[in-house]
Structure formats: structure tokens, C-alpha cells
Write a protein that holds these residues in place. Structure first.
Motif, PDB file in Angstrom:
ATOM      1  N   ILE A 126      -3.372   0.616   2.038  1.00 34.97           N
ATOM      2  CA  ILE A 126      -4.289   1.842   2.231  1.00 34.97           C
ATOM      3  C   ILE A 126      -5.218   0.955   3.587  1.00 34.97           C
ATOM      4  O   ILE A 126      -5.346  -0.163   3.488  1.00 34.97           O
ATOM      5  N   ILE A 127      -5.438   1.748   4.413  1.00 39.10           N
ATOM      6  CA  ILE A 127      -6.260   1.621   5.590  1.00 39.10           C
ATOM      7  C   ILE A 127      -7.632   2.114   5.405  1.00 39.10           C
ATOM      8  O   ILE A 127      -7.870   3.193   5.299  1.00 39.10           O
ATOM      9  N   ILE A 128      -8.828   1.366   5.411  1.00 39.30           N
ATOM     10  CA  ILE A 128     -10.034   1.904   5.493  1.00 39.30           C
ATOM     11  C   ILE A 128     -10.922   1.408   6.687  1.00 39.30           C
ATOM     12  O   ILE A 128     -10.904   0.273   7.072  1.00 39.30           O
ATOM     13  N   SER A 129     -11.290   2.638   7.416  1.00 43.08           N
ATOM     14  CA  SER A 129     -12.146   2.196   8.745  1.00 43.08           C
ATOM     15  C   SER A 129     -13.437   3.169   8.815  1.00 43.08           C
ATOM     16  O   SER A 129     -13.563   4.149   8.313  1.00 43.08           O
ATOM     17  N   ASN A 130     -14.289   2.628   9.259  1.00 44.56           N
ATOM     18  CA  ASN A 130     -15.505   3.252   9.885  1.00 44.56           C
ATOM     19  C   ASN A 130     -15.081   4.322  10.766  1.00 44.56           C
ATOM     20  O   ASN A 130     -14.172   4.389  11.440  1.00 44.56           O
ATOM     21  N   HIS A 131     -15.988   5.182  10.644  1.00 49.67           N
ATOM     22  CA  HIS A 131     -15.843   6.633  11.488  1.00 49.67           C
ATOM     23  C   HIS A 131     -16.909   7.084  12.393  1.00 49.67           C
ATOM     24  O   HIS A 131     -17.883   7.313  11.939  1.00 49.67           O
ATOM     25  N   GLU A 132     -16.861   6.880  13.882  1.00 48.03           N
ATOM     26  CA  GLU A 132     -17.996   7.020  14.664  1.00 48.03           C
ATOM     27  C   GLU A 132     -17.442   7.991  15.859  1.00 48.03           C
ATOM     28  O   GLU A 132     -18.491   8.511  16.534  1.00 48.03           O
ATOM     29  N   SER A 133     -16.364   8.286  15.825  1.00 47.48           N
ATOM     30  CA  SER A 133     -15.886   9.155  17.081  1.00 47.48           C
ATOM     31  C   SER A 133     -14.553   9.956  16.881  1.00 47.48           C
ATOM     32  O   SER A 133     -13.769   9.426  15.871  1.00 47.48           O
ATOM     33  N   GLU A 179       7.059   6.752   0.884  1.00 48.90           N
ATOM     34  CA  GLU A 179       8.105   6.855   1.870  1.00 48.90           C
ATOM     35  C   GLU A 179       7.654   5.545   2.906  1.00 48.90           C
ATOM     36  O   GLU A 179       8.342   5.725   3.942  1.00 48.90           O
ATOM     37  N   GLY A 180       6.845   4.857   2.487  1.00 49.22           N
ATOM     38  CA  GLY A 180       6.585   3.752   3.429  1.00 49.22           C
ATOM     39  C   GLY A 180       5.434   3.911   4.491  1.00 49.22           C
ATOM     40  O   GLY A 180       5.560   3.203   5.302  1.00 49.22           O
ATOM     41  N   ARG A 181       4.814   5.025   4.211  1.00 51.00           N
ATOM     42  CA  ARG A 181       3.773   5.413   5.333  1.00 51.00           C
ATOM     43  C   ARG A 181       2.257   4.742   5.109  1.00 51.00           C
ATOM     44  O   ARG A 181       1.926   4.968   3.655  1.00 51.00           O
ATOM     45  N   PRO A 182       1.654   4.171   5.759  1.00 51.31           N
ATOM     46  CA  PRO A 182       0.198   3.692   5.302  1.00 51.31           C
ATOM     47  C   PRO A 182      -0.686   4.922   5.154  1.00 51.31           C
ATOM     48  O   PRO A 182      -0.511   6.112   5.854  1.00 51.31           O
ATOM     49  N   LEU A 183      -1.524   4.541   4.239  1.00 51.70           N
ATOM     50  CA  LEU A 183      -2.717   5.846   4.070  1.00 51.70           C
ATOM     51  C   LEU A 183      -3.928   5.421   4.585  1.00 51.70           C
ATOM     52  O   LEU A 183      -4.460   4.405   4.416  1.00 51.70           O
ATOM     53  N   LEU A 184      -4.450   6.385   5.659  1.00 51.81           N
ATOM     54  CA  LEU A 184      -5.718   5.956   6.309  1.00 51.81           C
ATOM     55  C   LEU A 184      -6.931   6.797   5.766  1.00 51.81           C
ATOM     56  O   LEU A 184      -6.652   7.890   5.582  1.00 51.81           O
ATOM     57  N   LEU A 185      -7.703   6.267   5.411  1.00 51.07           N
ATOM     58  CA  LEU A 185      -9.061   6.753   4.852  1.00 51.07           C
ATOM     59  C   LEU A 185     -10.335   6.336   5.615  1.00 51.07           C
ATOM     60  O   LEU A 185     -10.662   5.302   6.258  1.00 51.07           O
ATOM     61  N   PHE A 186     -11.026   7.490   5.946  1.00 52.73           N
ATOM     62  CA  PHE A 186     -12.698   7.100   6.680  1.00 52.73           C
ATOM     63  C   PHE A 186     -13.570   7.294   5.315  1.00 52.73           C
ATOM     64  O   PHE A 186     -13.794   8.623   5.125  1.00 52.73           O
ATOM     65  N   PRO A 187     -14.013   6.213   4.963  1.00 55.96           N
ATOM     66  CA  PRO A 187     -14.744   6.272   3.406  1.00 55.96           C
ATOM     67  C   PRO A 187     -16.067   7.129   3.731  1.00 55.96           C
ATOM     68  O   PRO A 187     -16.703   7.733   2.647  1.00 55.96           O
TER      69      PRO A 187
END
Length: 241
Positions: free
Chosen positions: A78-85, A147-155
Motif C-alpha cells: 500500500i502507498i499512502i500519499s498526501n493529496h494537494e494537486s 497481481e503484484g500491483r501496488p495500491l495507492l490511497l489518498f487518505p
């Protein structure tokens, strides 16, 4: 004078962005006839994003750098990132090839791009459906990881202004506990250059900072607190280029 030039460059980018995006409509019939192979759809999408990155650099003067690449995980997680743009929504498709982004259904209103997102496939949710949206997100997130795909979330759920506190929407901690995979926090300062705080895009250098992964197995509340603290602590270090 400088402000007028910035405005004209930003408007020029918007026009070229629309033309570049429209040109990818030509690829849809071929991909459809080929059976909409997800790998090929994602490859076309990455090509489109690379074109957007090129236009930003040449027309706007907006580039990016990466910090902390040693923290990137070789395996899916899981990738978690802030979301500004809008910037990170696009560029992460290149920085994390084959990523499965959890996105709002509003993205499906964008011509051409919506087709590519739907068939990549990304995880498109309708928050109005409540628990049903979470169940779908969990099911499709588990399938993406398999499937080997990372999951990206903008919490945060939606774009926030630079400096606004990062607060996770409900469900993020449940995904973490249910999926049982490491989480990679990522911080960007894209909102300083392209976002709600600016009428036009600004030249400069966006920083993408990869932080040390958070292991699975933490209690939900401890996980949320830890990741929020990591993200908030890193933001002031990025600065405005």
C-alpha cells in the motif's frame, strides 16, 4: 511581466494538455479490438503521462525530484500519499508502474482519460454507497495486490491546500488491518505549484519524498497516528522550490 508570462505559459499548457489527451482517443478503438488488455492500457496511460510531464517541463517550467528512493519497496504493498494537486494523480502512474489508484467516481467524467482509468483498471469508488464502497475497495485492492500491483490511497479523500492538516478518512485503517501488507508513506509539495491555492501553474521543482515503510500488524489507531505523524513531519522539510 513575470506574472503575465506565467499566466500565458499556464494557459498554453492547458491547451496543449487538451490536445495531447484528445489524441489518445485514437488508441481506444485499437485497444478495444485487442480485447482491452490491461497491461497495454496501462502502457498507453504511462505514455500519455510522460507527455504531460514533458509539457510541464518545457511549457510551464515545472519539474520534480525524488528523495528517499532507498525506502521504496520492491514488492507490491500500500502507498499512502498526501493529496494537494492533480499532479500526483497523474505522475504517480509513471513513478509507480502498474499502480492501482483508489479514485473517486468523478474522474470518470473526464473524456478519454476515464476510459483508460476504467480499463487499467483503477479502483473507482462511490463514497455515497457507504459500506458497499469499502467492501468493493477491499475486494479490488486484494485482487490488485495478488497481481503484484501496488495500491495507492489518498487518505484525505480530496485535494487539500498546502499546510492543511492531514486527516485520514474512515476506512483507511481498516484496509491496512484487512490487507496485512506494509505501507509506504509518500509526501509531495505539489500544491505549492499546481493546486487550488494558485490560479495558474507555477514553474519550480516539486519534491516527492519516500518515507520508511510502516510494517503490517499495528493496531488500527496506532497505524493511523504513526502515518499521519510521518507525513506531517516531512511536509515542512520539502519547502517551496
Amino acid at each position: 511581466m513575470a506574472q503575465m508570462q506565467r499566466k500565458l505559459r499556464s494557459l498554453a499548457f492547458d491547451g496543449l494538455f487538451a490536445l495531447w489527451t484528445g489524441s489518445f482517443a485514437l488508441g481506444i478503438p485499437f485497444l478495444w479490438l485487442a480485447g482491452r488488455p490491461a497491461g497495454a492500457v496501462r502502457a498507453f496511460t504511462r505514455l500519455w503521462v510522460r507527455g504531460v510531464i514533458f509539457l510541464l517541463r518545457v511549457v510551464v517550467g515545472l519539474t520534480y525530484i525524488e528523495r528517499g528512493r532507498a525506502h521504496r519497496q520492491p514488492q507490491a504493498g500500500i502507498i499512502i500519499s498526501n493529496h494537494e494537486s492533480t499532479w500526483e494523480t497523474l505522475v504517480y502512474l509513471v513513478l509507480f508502474p502498474d499502480v492501482a489508484i483508489v479514485a473517486k467516481k468523478e474522474l470518470l467524467r473526464i473524456p478519454v482519460l476515464s476510459w483508460y482509468l476504467r480499463h487499467s483498471p483503477m479502483i473507482i469508488i462511490d463514497r455515497d454507497t457507504g459500506s458497499a464502497a469499502f467492501k468493493m475497495m477491499l475486494k479490488q485492492g486484494r485482487a490488485a495486490l495478488a497481481e503484484g500491483r501496488p495500491l495507492l490511497l489518498f487518505p484525505q479523500g480530496s485535494r487539500m491546500l498546502p499546510g492543511e492538516p492531514i486527516r485520514f478518512r474512515r476506512g483507511i485503517e481498516l484496509l491496512y488491518t484487512q490487507l496485512g501488507t506494509p505501507v509506504s508513506p509518500v509526501v509531495v509539495n505539489s500544491g505549492d505549484f499546481w493546486g487550488a491555492a494558485h490560479a495558474f501553474k507555477k514553474p519550480g521543482t516539486i519534491t516527492v519524498s519516500y518515507l520508511e515503510p510502516v510494517p503490517p500488524g499495528l493496531p488500527a489507531a496506532a497505524f493511523t497516528q504513526r502515518v499521519q505523524t510521518l507525513l506531517e513531519a516531512e511536509r515542512p522539510k520539502l519547502g517551496t522550490q
